[in-house]
Enzyme design. Sequence first.
Site, PDB file in Angstrom:
ATOM      1  N   ARG A  28       0.833  -1.203   0.000  1.00 41.50           N
ATOM      2  CA  ARG A  28       0.000   0.000   0.000  1.00 41.50           C
ATOM      3  C   ARG A  28       0.867   1.252   0.000  1.00 41.50           C
ATOM      4  O   ARG A  28       1.884   1.310   0.701  1.00 41.50           O
ATOM      5  CB  ARG A  28      -0.939   0.006   1.215  1.00 41.50           C
ATOM      6  CG  ARG A  28      -1.938  -1.119   1.152  1.00 41.50           C
ATOM      7  CD  ARG A  28      -3.047  -0.994   2.175  1.00 41.50           C
ATOM      8  NE  ARG A  28      -3.728  -2.278   2.290  1.00 41.50           N
ATOM      9  CZ  ARG A  28      -4.643  -2.723   1.425  1.00 41.50           C
ATOM     10  NH1 ARG A  28      -5.006  -1.970   0.407  1.00 41.50           N
ATOM     11  NH2 ARG A  28      -5.188  -3.916   1.577  1.00 41.50           N
ATOM     12  N   ASP A  29       0.438   2.229  -0.820  1.00 40.89           N
ATOM     13  CA  ASP A  29       1.136   3.513  -0.867  1.00 40.89           C
ATOM     14  C   ASP A  29       1.017   4.199   0.496  1.00 40.89           C
ATOM     15  O   ASP A  29      -0.046   4.194   1.113  1.00 40.89           O
ATOM     16  CB  ASP A  29       0.529   4.399  -1.970  1.00 40.89           C
ATOM     17  CG  ASP A  29       1.437   5.560  -2.326  1.00 40.89           C
ATOM     18  OD1 ASP A  29       2.001   5.557  -3.441  1.00 40.89           O
ATOM     19  OD2 ASP A  29       1.593   6.477  -1.487  1.00 40.89           O
ATOM     20  N   ILE A  30       2.124   4.788   0.934  1.00 38.69           N
ATOM     21  CA  ILE A  30       2.156   5.409   2.266  1.00 38.69           C
ATOM     22  C   ILE A  30       1.302   6.679   2.311  1.00 38.69           C
ATOM     23  O   ILE A  30       0.866   7.094   3.384  1.00 38.69           O
ATOM     24  CB  ILE A  30       3.629   5.698   2.660  1.00 38.69           C
ATOM     25  CG1 ILE A  30       3.799   5.779   4.157  1.00 38.69           C
ATOM     26  CG2 ILE A  30       4.165   6.948   1.974  1.00 38.69           C
ATOM     27  CD1 ILE A  30       5.249   5.732   4.618  1.00 38.69           C
ATOM     28  N   VAL A  95      10.272   7.921  -7.045  1.00 37.91           N
ATOM     29  CA  VAL A  95      11.068   6.768  -6.615  1.00 37.91           C
ATOM     30  C   VAL A  95      11.536   6.035  -7.865  1.00 37.91           C
ATOM     31  O   VAL A  95      10.715   5.593  -8.686  1.00 37.91           O
ATOM     32  CB  VAL A  95      10.244   5.830  -5.697  1.00 37.91           C
ATOM     33  CG1 VAL A  95      11.076   4.621  -5.303  1.00 37.91           C
ATOM     34  CG2 VAL A  95       9.759   6.579  -4.456  1.00 37.91           C
ATOM     35  N   HIS A  99       7.420   1.179 -10.848  1.00 42.53           N
ATOM     36  CA  HIS A  99       6.254   0.737 -10.082  1.00 42.53           C
ATOM     37  C   HIS A  99       4.988   1.115 -10.816  1.00 42.53           C
ATOM     38  O   HIS A  99       4.916   2.135 -11.498  1.00 42.53           O
ATOM     39  CB  HIS A  99       6.253   1.312  -8.665  1.00 42.53           C
ATOM     40  CG  HIS A  99       6.480   2.799  -8.601  1.00 42.53           C
ATOM     41  ND1 HIS A  99       7.727   3.367  -8.756  1.00 42.53           N
ATOM     42  CD2 HIS A  99       5.620   3.825  -8.422  1.00 42.53           C
ATOM     43  CE1 HIS A  99       7.629   4.670  -8.661  1.00 42.53           C
ATOM     44  NE2 HIS A  99       6.356   4.993  -8.469  1.00 42.53           N
ATOM     45  N   HIS A 101       1.156   2.094 -10.174  1.00 41.71           N
ATOM     46  CA  HIS A 101       0.163   2.521  -9.176  1.00 41.71           C
ATOM     47  C   HIS A 101      -1.172   1.881  -9.550  1.00 41.71           C
ATOM     48  O   HIS A 101      -1.643   2.058 -10.687  1.00 41.71           O
ATOM     49  CB  HIS A 101      -0.032   4.036  -9.203  1.00 41.71           C
ATOM     50  CG  HIS A 101       1.146   4.858  -8.787  1.00 41.71           C
ATOM     51  ND1 HIS A 101       1.210   5.494  -7.564  1.00 41.71           N
ATOM     52  CD2 HIS A 101       2.293   5.177  -9.438  1.00 41.71           C
ATOM     53  CE1 HIS A 101       2.352   6.172  -7.486  1.00 41.71           C
ATOM     54  NE2 HIS A 101       3.021   5.996  -8.608  1.00 41.71           N
TER      55      HIS A 101
HETATM   56  P1  AMP Z   1       6.061   8.068  -8.099  1.00 43.24           P
HETATM   57  O1  AMP Z   1       5.786   9.543  -7.950  1.00 43.24           O
HETATM   58  O2  AMP Z   1       5.340   7.454  -9.265  1.00 43.24           O
HETATM   59  O3  AMP Z   1       7.546   7.758  -8.087  1.00 43.24           O
HETATM   60  O4  AMP Z   1       5.399   7.398  -6.829  1.00 43.24           O
HETATM   61  C1  AMP Z   1       6.096   7.118  -5.651  1.00 43.24           C
HETATM   62  C2  AMP Z   1       5.058   6.722  -4.630  1.00 43.24           C
HETATM   63  O5  AMP Z   1       5.710   6.079  -3.565  1.00 43.24           O
HETATM   64  C3  AMP Z   1       4.270   7.902  -4.034  1.00 43.24           C
HETATM   65  O6  AMP Z   1       2.884   7.723  -4.302  1.00 43.24           O
HETATM   66  C4  AMP Z   1       4.593   7.808  -2.546  1.00 43.24           C
HETATM   67  O7  AMP Z   1       3.493   8.150  -1.724  1.00 43.24           O
HETATM   68  C5  AMP Z   1       4.997   6.362  -2.391  1.00 43.24           C
HETATM   69  N1  AMP Z   1       5.888   6.062  -1.282  1.00 43.24           N
HETATM   70  C6  AMP Z   1       6.991   6.749  -0.909  1.00 43.24           C
HETATM   71  N2  AMP Z   1       7.571   6.160   0.154  1.00 43.24           N
HETATM   72  C7  AMP Z   1       6.817   5.056   0.436  1.00 43.24           C
HETATM   73  C8  AMP Z   1       6.894   4.032   1.420  1.00 43.24           C
HETATM   74  N3  AMP Z   1       7.879   3.991   2.341  1.00 43.24           N
HETATM   75  N4  AMP Z   1       5.948   3.067   1.437  1.00 43.24           N
HETATM   76  C9  AMP Z   1       4.944   3.096   0.523  1.00 43.24           C
HETATM   77  N5  AMP Z   1       4.816   4.032  -0.428  1.00 43.24           N
HETATM   78  C10 AMP Z   1       5.740   5.003  -0.473  1.00 43.24           C
END
Ligand code: AMP
Length: 118
Positions: A28-30, A95, A99, A101
């Site tokens: 799950r997204d944080i 990140v 990934h 979403h």
């Molecule tokens: P992106 O902008 O596509 O790189 O998405 C990165 C996603 O990672 C964002 O929606 C963040 O909320 C999510 N995220 C960042 N750190 C964590 C974490 N420790 N656990 C889960 N999701 C995270």
Amino acid sequence: MPTLFERIVTGELPGDIVYQDDEITAFRDIEPAAPVHVLVVPNEPVATANDLEERHDAVVGRMLRVAAKIARDEGIAESGYRLIVNCNEHGGQEVFHLHLHLVGGRSLGPMLPRPRKG
Ligand code: AMP
């Protein structure tokens, strides 16, 4: 240096994991943008969509099927959902571990705001 998501995959960092096998992990997204917001990642890091090679075809295909399975498990398959891959600066990627979403659980509206005409 392992990526943030690699550290979640290996259990070094906590994550709310909803699916894991030897190739793919989903958690799950944080900071969820919708009632269901799950990130589906390949366990072996690939920085961006630009870095995909032919050898990744199978795992990327499976990421889509895993996302659809999670959507069913979360009860949003019939109402619908959106799958998003952000790439680099204009895509808003934060990140650099590829990934997918999976977002849903509410109406998500238009895919993108369109630029105003004139
Ligand atoms: P992106 O902008 O596509 O790189 O998405 C990165 C996603 O990672 C964002 O929606 C963040 O909320 C999510 N995220 C960042 N750190 C964590 C974490 N420790 N656990 C889960 N999701 C995270």
